[in-house]
Design an enzyme around this catalytic site. Sequence first.
Site: not given
Ligand SMILES: Cc1cc2nc3c(=O)[nH]c(=O)nc-3n(C[C@H](O)[C@H](O)[C@H](O)COP(=O)(O)O)c2cc1C
Length: 389
Positions: A85-87, A114, A136, A162, A258, A282, A285, A313-315
């Site tokens: 998910p990405t917001g 998201s 969330y 999350t 998550k 995350h 982040r 996830d992550s990376g």
């Molecule tokens: C721009 C952006 C927005 C994100 N928004 C959410 C979100 O709304 N909810 C959530 O659980 N994770 C969010 N994430 C985290 C991602 O779901 C995920 O954990 C993370 O991007 C994984 O790492 P990666 O970008 O290195 O693949 C967001 C990440 C990015 C980059």
Amino acid sequence: MPGLQERLLNACSIEDLRGLARRRLPRGVFDFFDGGADDENTLRANREGFDRLRLRPRVLVDVHQPELSTAIAGSASAAPLVIAPTGAIGAGWPGADVAIARVAARLGIPYTLSTMATSSIEEVAAEGGRLWFQLYVLRDQVFTQRLMQRAHQAGYDALVITLDLATGGKRERDLRNRFTVPLRPNPRMVADFASRPAWCLQMLRHGQPRFKNMAGFDGDADPCASIAAKVGQALDASFDWDALSRMRDRWPGRFMVKGVSRGDDAARLAAMGVNAIWVSNHGGRQLDGAVAAVDALPEVVAAVQGRAAVLLDSGVRRGTDIVKAVALGAQAVAIGRATLYGAAAGGEAGAQRALQILTEELRRAMQLCGTPRIADIDASLLQPREAHP
Ligand SMILES: Cc1cc2nc3c(=O)[nH]c(=O)nc-3n(C[C@H](O)[C@H](O)[C@H](O)COP(=O)(O)O)c2cc1C
């Protein structure tokens, strides 16, 4: 100058797509997608964690037809991939959520929407495919409950809670850029926007991106707050084990969590009966200094003991990263920025290119590792850590 399609095709790697996104987006938007918390140590550690792992390829295996399909949390998937998910991603490309969801549906992998998406639960559901909804937990319980109901009614088959956002991370790039959604031009942003006329025209034509699932929400009242602050203000920081358990009872479908980084948490979650435990920080982040997700994975896998699916996830930026995560016991990896860079560079075609790059790299890595099926990827593929220099 080559056209969009050609530029996307010329992109050989996710890093190339990142470069295209950087050239197309105003700095504030690119930094919002690309950045991490504080000093970005965890952001870097996520990559370093993968880079440190070394593979031990098998030879003399018939790999002429590698098969990427697998099961994720009990359902078939075309590859061990999930869209994370990405917001707020409509700030990169109008309709980016729908564009990525469409590509995921075509490929046959799950898509996670998201809470803070810029397309609504219902708009994305209209695209079909296998959908998960990321929640969330907000202080407004009625609103939170309503989001769950909407997701269930729209056919989302899993709820992903999350857990690593008790408050918003301190993303200093966003603070310095004074980045907000809705986009509120300040003098600094105006100069930034003016340097990217194609992006500006597109935004003018399609209008401001908005958090469509949050329409009618109280916290919507302060549109000038930075994204991090805004999400942080609305979250229920008192959310705990009992509250999670009550939420589990209220969701009729598969229930996933998550943002887990520890074995003891994972063991307790598995004992609660969650269907999937998603190892994540995350994407660097949230808590800077947190352990790299791939380094936390073995501890979580060991604690879960097969009682729940483990995702990570992550990376993840390479096919070999996917092989490494599966070798460490993940059923699948989730993709955050990789498809986001693609979508920001070229909408649906860009998201498609990102997933094409990742699946082609995965196929090639499986062939070169002598593991023609996902089930063949096991711990023996990895050099033991103590053997590293
Ligand atoms: C721009 C952006 C927005 C994100 N928004 C959410 C979100 O709304 N909810 C959530 O659980 N994770 C969010 N994430 C985290 C991602 O779901 C995920 O954990 C993370 O991007 C994984 O790492 P990666 O970008 O290195 O693949 C967001 C990440 C990015 C980059």
